[in-house]
Design a protein around this motif. Structure first.
Motif, PDB file in Angstrom:
ATOM      1  N   SER A 130       5.210   4.603   2.297  1.00 40.11           N
ATOM      2  CA  SER A 130       5.713   5.917   2.702  1.00 40.11           C
ATOM      3  C   SER A 130       6.324   5.891   4.102  1.00 40.11           C
ATOM      4  N   ARG A 131       5.911   4.927   4.903  1.00 35.74           N
ATOM      5  CA  ARG A 131       6.492   4.819   6.246  1.00 35.74           C
ATOM      6  C   ARG A 131       7.863   4.157   6.236  1.00 35.74           C
ATOM      7  N   SER A 177       0.834  -1.208   0.000  1.00 35.41           N
ATOM      8  CA  SER A 177       0.000   0.000   0.000  1.00 35.41           C
ATOM      9  C   SER A 177       0.864   1.253   0.000  1.00 35.41           C
ATOM     10  N   HIS A 178       0.292   2.332  -0.462  1.00 34.07           N
ATOM     11  CA  HIS A 178       0.982   3.619  -0.484  1.00 34.07           C
ATOM     12  C   HIS A 178       1.352   4.061   0.921  1.00 34.07           C
ATOM     13  N   ASP A 179       0.426   3.953   1.867  1.00 37.24           N
ATOM     14  CA  ASP A 179       0.687   4.406   3.238  1.00 37.24           C
ATOM     15  C   ASP A 179       1.813   3.607   3.868  1.00 37.24           C
ATOM     16  N   LYS A 186      10.687  10.890   1.323  1.00 36.11           N
ATOM     17  CA  LYS A 186       9.313  10.787   0.817  1.00 36.11           C
ATOM     18  C   LYS A 186       9.117  11.543  -0.484  1.00 36.11           C
TER      19      LYS A 186
END
Length: 363
Positions: A344-345, A339-341, A350
């Protein structure tokens, strides 16, 4: 489970690991076995809690007298173990708060293709190299051993040559195919990594797999082997393909670093870093690989100690096989594997991740 012999007890745990695709298992006092399945740990309460007596009896069931001697003198011991199902495991026995404990890693003995492991296609080019040093890096549990075993298996299938592996312990068992392959285990076949790779120069290898570069003597010998016409695969624990170069050089005394930098610029062929991420589209994990392919320009920048320019080449030189961690993350998001979320973590850059994602979406 107490009516079972302790050998049968540990075998039942290992069988359960295989059945449920657990990568790791932890055995310690006052808990049931804890297994890592698809990256998450969970206590397996179907098994009874272990007492110190059980752990001691398990150690005596699966460890040799020499390994037990090492464990009680050094308070830790690494060893390999083959189960009744002919599966291979890497085990670390150690003491914590005065009590015996075990960390068990399942080494899926099947050699999967690089494609089946979802590794980038440019990694397959590494098996075509004839000499030089290839570093495969990443944190513990990132799949470095599996990736290296698959690379060695590809060479074994396709090239008539002599492959020598130096490991502690031997993790994947290889058998001769087109290549002749010998596997030496530190502490069993040879006293140390450094001595093993020095001896290797008299054992006519074409390809050397070095399980770990633990000390300066081993690093010196590995670089020398790579300089003198051998293809050397080795591992380090770091997650930055550019940073690993300075980290490796920085391990040497100051008066040797310029010489090592020159040698490394001549013999380093590639750095592959690996991180495993939980998939969002199905069960399991998928590798995220940062890749630095070393060409003449990168060699020059290594000599000149210019890491920022090396990173720039990685960002702009994808046609040469390079890819940054951020681009690799963006590809997995674009493929809907993660997933994108979540992606990004995983990165501190970023803006570069988002830029890579926009580039992929624009195609």
């Amino acid at each position: 489970m107490k009516h079972l012999s302790h050998l049968a007890q540990i075998e039942s745990y290992l069988a359960y690991m295989i059945q449920h695709h657990a990568s790791d298992m932890h055995l310690s006092m006052n808990t049931s076995p804890v297994m890592r399945i698809h990256g998450l740990t969970e206590e397996q309460t179907k098994f009874e809690r272990l007492e110190q007596f059980d752990l001691q009896a398990i150690s005596e069931a699966i460890m040799s007298s020499e390994q037990l001697h090492t464990l009680h003198n050094k308070r830790s011991c690494d060893f390999g173990y083959s189960s009744e199902q002919h599966e291979r495991f890497r085990i670390n026995a150690y003491f914590e708060r005065g009590n015996l404990a075990f960390a068990v890693r399942w080494l899926d003995g099947q050699f999967h293709s690089l494609e089946k492991l979802h590794l980038p296609p440019q990694i397959a080019e590494l098996v075509k190299l004839k000499d030089g040093l290839v570093l495969v890096t990443g944190a513990t549990g990132s799949g470095k051993s599996t990736t290296l075993a698959s690379l060695i298996n590809e060479i074994n299938k396709d090239r008539p040559c002599h492959i020598l592996t130096i490991e502690d312990p031997i993790e994947f068992i290889h058998h001769n195919q087109k290549a002749v392959i010998h596997q030496r285990e530190v502490g069993v076949d040879v006293p140390s990594f450094a001595e093993a790779i020095r001896n290797a120069m008299r054992e006519d290898p074409d390809v050397i797999l070095l399980g770990e570069m633990r000390d300066l003597d081993t690093m010196h010998a590995a670089i020398t082997a790579a300089e003198t016409g051998h293809l050397v695969f080795a591992t380090l624990h770091t997650n930055d393909a550019v940073g690993v170069i300075d980290r490796l050089i920085g391990m040497f005394p100051g008066d040797e670093q310029n010489t090592i930098r020159q040698q490394l610029s001549m013999c380093l062929r590639a750095v592959v870093t690996q991180t495993l991420a939980r998939r969002s589209d199905q069960e399991g994990r998928i590798p995220i690989n940062e890749i630095l392919m070393v060409n003449g320009a990168v060699s020059h920048l290594i000599r000149e100690h210019n890491p920022s320019q090396i990173r720039s080449i990685m960002e702009t030189g994808r046609s040469l096989g390079n890819q940054t961690f951020e681009y690799a993350l963006a590809k997995r998001v674009h493929e809907r594997a993660i997933s994108h979320d979540f992606a990004s973590r995983l990165t501190s850059r970023k803006d570069q991740f988002e830029a890579a994602l926009r580039t992929l979406k624009a195609r």
